[in-house]
Scaffold this motif. Structure first.
Motif, PDB file in Angstrom:
ATOM      1  N   ARG A   1       1.539  -0.049   6.571  1.00  0.00           N
ATOM      2  CA  ARG A   1       1.702   0.814   5.399  1.00  0.00           C
ATOM      3  C   ARG A   1       1.836   2.259   5.841  1.00  0.00           C
ATOM      4  O   ARG A   1       1.239   2.657   6.834  1.00  0.00           O
ATOM      5  CB  ARG A   1       0.506   0.695   4.453  1.00  0.00           C
ATOM      6  N   GLY A   2       2.627   3.008   5.079  1.00  0.00           N
ATOM      7  CA  GLY A   2       2.887   4.400   5.426  1.00  0.00           C
ATOM      8  C   GLY A   2       1.643   5.264   5.335  1.00  0.00           C
ATOM      9  O   GLY A   2       1.500   6.236   6.070  1.00  0.00           O
ATOM     10  N   ARG A   3       0.772   4.935   4.409  1.00  0.00           N
ATOM     11  CA  ARG A   3      -0.396   5.800   4.201  1.00  0.00           C
ATOM     12  C   ARG A   3      -1.586   4.970   3.737  1.00  0.00           C
ATOM     13  O   ARG A   3      -1.415   3.871   3.223  1.00  0.00           O
ATOM     14  CB  ARG A   3      -0.078   6.892   3.184  1.00  0.00           C
ATOM     15  N   PRO A   4      -2.777   5.529   3.916  1.00  0.00           N
ATOM     16  CA  PRO A   4      -3.961   4.790   3.459  1.00  0.00           C
ATOM     17  C   PRO A   4      -4.059   4.817   1.937  1.00  0.00           C
ATOM     18  O   PRO A   4      -3.378   5.599   1.273  1.00  0.00           O
ATOM     19  CB  PRO A   4      -5.120   5.572   4.088  1.00  0.00           C
TER      20      PRO A   4
ATOM     21  N   GLN B   1     -10.716   0.123   0.716  1.00  0.00           N
ATOM     22  CA  GLN B   1      -9.846   0.539   1.817  1.00  0.00           C
ATOM     23  C   GLN B   1     -10.065  -0.341   3.043  1.00  0.00           C
ATOM     24  O   GLN B   1      -9.119  -0.724   3.723  1.00  0.00           O
ATOM     25  CB  GLN B   1     -10.107   2.003   2.187  1.00  0.00           C
TER      26      GLN B   1
ATOM     27  N   MET C   1      -0.437   3.492  -4.508  1.00  0.00           N
ATOM     28  CA  MET C   1       0.429   3.599  -3.338  1.00  0.00           C
ATOM     29  C   MET C   1       1.884   3.759  -3.775  1.00  0.00           C
ATOM     30  O   MET C   1       2.705   4.279  -3.036  1.00  0.00           O
ATOM     31  CB  MET C   1       0.261   2.389  -2.435  1.00  0.00           C
TER      32      MET C   1
END
Ligand SMILES: [Zn+2]
Length: 283
Positions: A139-142, A125, A100
């Motif tokens: 969070r901005g992205r997975p 995940q 990340m």
């Protein structure tokens, strides 16, 4: 997040959550200026020196998004080369988050961890998502693990002109490796030898495998200047050997007496008793 230097080539970052430890290591000699030998200096040699120096690996990861975001600048401020490799001691979600912060850098792990991640796609995940939801973390992205580099363990992994030693460390889970940094005498143990957490048998974890891992870690801990557990304070080798004996005593008692087994001293809180009950159920 706390960052301390364990050695000129090793920085320890501890997450504010779960006291997860992330170890940043560069190849030895990483801050030496490439030799300039006047007319005799060969550009090829200089390039080689720079290339050798330009190796920084990030082992495991902190948990909070803002901690992950800080890692690249922390590495830069320390005068280390940008991260060129990521390693995970095992495939539990809380050790897998470095991508990340470094989306372009490949994640390496033991073959046993790669097998586990293949066998349980999406589990890390999902567990991360559950954790984030519980604590209202955005969070901005997975989490995208990318294509994993499966490393043979036991084995070695080149970093600059040196090598990290990879040792089998299973029992807590079905997978995992401990990493020995020989020139710094730092042992990155994964989820073993913690002064804050009792030995835990997660899904697939096995008491006999755990005991075998502790025996494998014994000579490394004895030789270590610092032992970095997956969670909790870094110890010196002597303290780590003390924890190792306590953990062996606990695991033996767990096998013989189950729920009645005595917990290691200093690790008897309500949370540790909850983990103990889980161990009993896992037997
Ligand atoms: Zn962990």
């Amino acid at each position: 997040m706390r960052a301390v230097s364990l050695h000129r080539d090793v920085i320890l970052v501890t997450s504010a959550l779960l006291q997860v430890n992330c170890t940043i290591v560069r190849g030895p000699g990483g801050d030496e200026e490439p030799a300039v030998g006047g007319e005799a200096a060969s550009t090829a040699a200089q390039a080689a020196t720079e290339r050798l120096a330009a190796e920084t690996f990030v082992i495991d990861s902190p948990v909070l998004p803002e901690e992950l975001e800080l890692l690249p600048s922390l590495i830069q401020q320390a005068g280390f080369a940008p991260a060129s490799g990521l390693l995970a001691t095992h495939a539990d979600w809380d050790h897998l988050l470095a991508r990340m912060a470094f989306a372009d850098v490949a994640l390496g792990c033991a073959e046993s961890s790669a097998d586990r991640l293949d066998a349980e796609p999406g589990v890390a995940q999902r567990e991360l998502r559950r954790f984030d939801e519980e604590l209202y973390i955005k969070r901005g992205r997975p989490l995208a693990l990318g294509s994993l580099q499966a490393l043979p363990v036991p084995g070695r992994c080149e970093i600059g002109e040196a090598e990290l030693e990879l040792h089998v460390a299973d029992g807590h889970t079905t997978d995992g490796m401990a990493i020995w940094i020989p020139w710094a005498r730092v042992l990155v143990a994964g989820d073993y030898l913690s002064t804050v957490e009792i030995p835990t048998l997660s899904e697939g974890g096995r008491r006999d495998a755990y005991l075998a891992t502790l025996e494998r870690l014994r000579p490394l801990a004895a030789a270590a200047e610092h032992v970095v557990p997956g969670h909790g304070p870094v110890t010196d080798g002597a303290r780590a050997l003390g924890v190792l004996e306590e953990d062996i005593a606990y695991l033996r008692a767990l096998g013989e007496r189950g729920a009645a087994a005595e917990l290691p001293p200093g690790r008897r809180s309500r949370e540790q008793r909850r983990l103990h009950a889980r161990n009993v159920a896992a037997l």
